[in-house]
Design a protein around this motif. Structure first.
Motif, PDB file in Angstrom:
ATOM      1  N   ALA A   1      19.211   6.202   5.023  1.00 46.18           N
ATOM      2  CA  ALA A   1      18.270   5.277   5.656  1.00 46.18           C
ATOM      3  C   ALA A   1      17.716   4.355   4.806  1.00 46.18           C
ATOM      4  CB  ALA A   1      17.423   5.822   6.689  1.00 46.18           C
ATOM      5  N   ILE A   2      17.602   2.948   5.074  1.00 43.96           N
ATOM      6  CA  ILE A   2      17.165   2.151   4.033  1.00 43.96           C
ATOM      7  C   ILE A   2      16.182   1.015   4.769  1.00 43.96           C
ATOM      8  CG2 ILE A   2      18.822   2.222   2.275  1.00 43.96           C
ATOM      9  CD1 ILE A   2      20.115  -0.369   3.629  1.00 43.96           C
ATOM     10  N   ALA A   3      15.073   0.530   4.120  1.00 43.62           N
ATOM     11  CA  ALA A   3      14.316  -0.314   4.603  1.00 43.62           C
ATOM     12  C   ALA A   3      14.528  -1.802   4.049  1.00 43.62           C
ATOM     13  CB  ALA A   3      12.991   0.112   4.563  1.00 43.62           C
ATOM     14  N   LEU A   4      14.829  -2.751   5.039  1.00 38.71           N
ATOM     15  CA  LEU A   4      14.868  -4.021   4.622  1.00 38.71           C
ATOM     16  C   LEU A   4      13.486  -4.942   4.820  1.00 38.71           C
ATOM     17  CD1 LEU A   4      17.047  -6.303   3.575  1.00 38.71           C
ATOM     18  CD2 LEU A   4      17.693  -6.856   5.680  1.00 38.71           C
ATOM     19  N   THR A   5      12.911  -5.486   3.650  1.00 31.69           N
ATOM     20  CA  THR A   5      11.745  -6.023   3.911  1.00 31.69           C
ATOM     21  C   THR A   5      11.551  -7.360   3.314  1.00 31.69           C
ATOM     22  OG1 THR A   5      10.786  -5.220   1.651  1.00 31.69           O
ATOM     23  CG2 THR A   5      10.772  -3.703   3.484  1.00 31.69           C
ATOM     24  N   PHE A   6      10.618  -8.133   3.873  1.00 25.68           N
ATOM     25  CA  PHE A   6      10.497  -9.648   3.616  1.00 25.68           C
ATOM     26  C   PHE A   6       9.122  -9.867   3.277  1.00 25.68           C
ATOM     27  CE2 PHE A   6      14.225  -8.919   6.302  1.00 25.68           C
ATOM     28  CZ  PHE A   6      15.205  -9.723   5.684  1.00 25.68           C
ATOM     29  N   ASP A   7       8.720 -10.639   2.080  1.00 24.39           N
ATOM     30  CA  ASP A   7       7.423 -10.718   1.678  1.00 24.39           C
ATOM     31  C   ASP A   7       7.262 -12.361   1.829  1.00 24.39           C
ATOM     32  OD1 ASP A   7       7.215  -8.382   1.014  1.00 24.39           O
ATOM     33  OD2 ASP A   7       6.978  -8.664  -0.971  1.00 24.39           O
TER      34      ASP A   7
ATOM     35  N   SER B   1      11.040  -5.074   8.305  1.00 18.18           N
ATOM     36  CA  SER B   1       9.643  -5.089   8.144  1.00 18.18           C
ATOM     37  C   SER B   1       9.143  -6.338   7.209  1.00 18.18           C
ATOM     38  CB  SER B   1       9.146  -3.895   7.147  1.00 18.18           C
ATOM     39  OG  SER B   1       9.622  -2.673   7.950  1.00 18.18           O
ATOM     40  N   PHE B   2       8.183  -6.855   7.672  1.00 22.59           N
ATOM     41  CA  PHE B   2       7.368  -8.263   7.055  1.00 22.59           C
ATOM     42  C   PHE B   2       6.168  -7.914   6.409  1.00 22.59           C
ATOM     43  CE2 PHE B   2      10.690  -9.342  10.004  1.00 22.59           C
ATOM     44  CZ  PHE B   2      11.301 -10.727   9.302  1.00 22.59           C
TER      45      PHE B   2
ATOM     46  N   GLN C   1      -8.223   2.836   3.782  1.00 28.33           N
ATOM     47  CA  GLN C   1      -7.252   3.449   4.607  1.00 28.33           C
ATOM     48  C   GLN C   1      -6.045   2.801   4.881  1.00 28.33           C
ATOM     49  OE1 GLN C   1      -9.766   4.446   8.282  1.00 28.33           O
ATOM     50  NE2 GLN C   1      -9.980   6.529   7.484  1.00 28.33           N
ATOM     51  N   TYR C   2      -5.718   1.975   3.634  1.00 26.09           N
ATOM     52  CA  TYR C   2      -4.512   1.145   3.784  1.00 26.09           C
ATOM     53  C   TYR C   2      -3.407   2.016   2.911  1.00 26.09           C
ATOM     54  CZ  TYR C   2      -6.820  -2.973   5.111  1.00 26.09           C
ATOM     55  OH  TYR C   2      -7.768  -3.864   5.697  1.00 26.09           O
ATOM     56  N   ARG C   3      -1.899   1.792   3.184  1.00 23.63           N
ATOM     57  CA  ARG C   3      -1.166   2.425   2.506  1.00 23.63           C
ATOM     58  C   ARG C   3      -0.368   1.483   1.482  1.00 23.63           C
ATOM     59  NH1 ARG C   3       3.848   5.267   5.757  1.00 23.63           N
ATOM     60  NH2 ARG C   3       3.823   3.291   6.578  1.00 23.63           N
ATOM     61  N   PRO C   4      -0.371   1.701   0.287  1.00 22.68           N
ATOM     62  CA  PRO C   4       0.368   0.725  -0.596  1.00 22.68           C
ATOM     63  C   PRO C   4       1.769   0.954  -0.606  1.00 22.68           C
ATOM     64  CG  PRO C   4      -1.287   1.900  -1.692  1.00 22.68           C
ATOM     65  CD  PRO C   4      -1.211   2.559  -0.413  1.00 22.68           C
ATOM     66  N   VAL C   5       2.372  -0.151  -0.179  1.00 24.00           N
ATOM     67  CA  VAL C   5       3.913  -0.353  -0.161  1.00 24.00           C
ATOM     68  C   VAL C   5       4.721  -0.756  -1.276  1.00 24.00           C
ATOM     69  CG1 VAL C   5       5.897  -0.791   1.483  1.00 24.00           C
ATOM     70  CG2 VAL C   5       3.775   0.093   2.495  1.00 24.00           C
TER      71      VAL C   5
ATOM     72  N   LYS D   1      21.885   3.282   7.419  1.00 24.15           N
ATOM     73  CA  LYS D   1      21.009   3.031   8.631  1.00 24.15           C
ATOM     74  C   LYS D   1      19.731   2.046   8.174  1.00 24.15           C
ATOM     75  CE  LYS D   1      18.553   4.841  12.425  1.00 24.15           C
ATOM     76  NZ  LYS D   1      17.963   6.242  13.031  1.00 24.15           N
ATOM     77  N   PHE D   2      19.561   0.916   8.948  1.00 24.11           N
ATOM     78  CA  PHE D   2      18.356   0.177   8.772  1.00 24.11           C
ATOM     79  C   PHE D   2      17.209   0.714   9.406  1.00 24.11           C
ATOM     80  CE2 PHE D   2      21.920  -2.496   7.155  1.00 24.11           C
ATOM     81  CZ  PHE D   2      21.269  -3.230   6.155  1.00 24.11           C
ATOM     82  N   VAL D   3      15.936   0.911   8.794  1.00 21.34           N
ATOM     83  CA  VAL D   3      14.743   1.640   9.489  1.00 21.34           C
ATOM     84  C   VAL D   3      13.616   0.721   9.061  1.00 21.34           C
ATOM     85  CG1 VAL D   3      15.740   3.716   9.669  1.00 21.34           C
ATOM     86  CG2 VAL D   3      14.444   3.183   7.696  1.00 21.34           C
ATOM     87  N   THR D   4      12.589   0.762   9.751  1.00 20.33           N
ATOM     88  CA  THR D   4      11.405   0.088   9.234  1.00 20.33           C
ATOM     89  C   THR D   4      10.651   0.805   8.332  1.00 20.33           C
ATOM     90  OG1 THR D   4       9.871   1.226  10.970  1.00 20.33           O
ATOM     91  CG2 THR D   4      10.871  -0.843  11.741  1.00 20.33           C
ATOM     92  N   ILE D   5       9.697   0.322   7.648  1.00 19.03           N
ATOM     93  CA  ILE D   5       8.619   1.054   6.877  1.00 19.03           C
ATOM     94  C   ILE D   5       8.396   2.355   7.149  1.00 19.03           C
ATOM     95  CG2 ILE D   5       6.651   1.034   5.547  1.00 19.03           C
ATOM     96  CD1 ILE D   5       8.659  -0.434   4.337  1.00 19.03           C
TER      97      ILE D   5
END
Length: 221
Positions: A31-37, A60-61, A147-151, A211-215
């Motif tokens: 499983a991998i996550a594709l993210t865009f900044d 995930s954006f 209460q934020y999660r650093p990604v 497989k593409f998954v979200t964060i």
């Protein structure tokens, strides 16, 4: 000077040093996550959405509040298509350069802009990616306190310097592993190639069995 060759070396060191950040998912699952900044962008993000929709991929954006304000309709479309949303600050300013009050305000303003654009009730968006990937122990302490999660990331092909689609695709394919967290950009730097790059990447990664998954999904594996 491009630093892309250094990221695969830096990643495992930083992951061990700062384990309270999300750097990747389970190495036991494909499983991998594709993210865009740096988005949303009024032109590049809609082009990217067409590609993601074509392959039925949920990404995930991580958004800049100023860009959300400038392109609220695009932001709403991303949200309505079911993609995961995180914060990237209001402007693209490195978090360590901001005083605590200014950092907190930047994140809250971005969250408010997202809630207004996407037309949902205000809620706490948990995931935050620091611009430029820069942070200090104090930055992380503040994010956890609020209460934020650093990604973070595990695959950074440095597309924002526009080295060309072929180069970016090759870098990703070479670096991707089970649990990879891939960073691309759909903003003003690198975004002009993001749709074409993603269109080239997705079928190759699917063919390899990923497989593409979200964060959020990646973090549960």
């Amino acid at each position: 000077m491009q630093f892309a060759p250094l990221y695969p070396i830096l990643y495992p060191i930083l992951k061990r040093t700062f384990p309270n950040c999300l750097w990747s998912g389970s190495p036991q699952r494909k499983a991998i996550a594709l993210t865009f900044d740096d988005g949303p962008h009024p032109k590049y993000t809609p082009q990217l959405l067409q590609v993601l929709d074509r392959y039925n991929i949920t990404a995930s954006f991580f958004w800049l509040g100023a860009c959300v304000k400038a392109a609220p309709t695009v932001a709403r479309e991303v949200y309505q298509q079911g993609h995961w949303i995180g914060l990237h600050g209001y402007h693209h300013r490195s978090f360590p350069l901001l005083k605590p009050d200014a950092l907190k305000e930047s994140l809250e303003k971005t969250q408010d802009a997202i809630c207004q654009a996407c037309q949902f009730e205000p809620k706490h968006i948990r995931d935050v990616r620091p611009p430029n990937g820069l942070f200090t122990p104090q930055t992380l302490k503040l994010l956890h306190q609020w209460q934020y999660r650093p990604v973070m990331w595990s695959v950074v092909p440095e597309d924002w310097v526009s080295p060309g689609v072929e180069v970016v695709v090759r870098r990703v394919i070479q670096q991707v592993r089970n649990g990879s967290l891939i960073v691309l950009h759909d903003g003003y730097h690198g975004g002009e190639d993001v749709a074409q790059t993603t269109n080239r990447l997705i079928p190759q990664l699917l063919q390899q069995g990923y497989k593409f998954v979200t964060i959020e999904e990646l973090s549960t594996f």
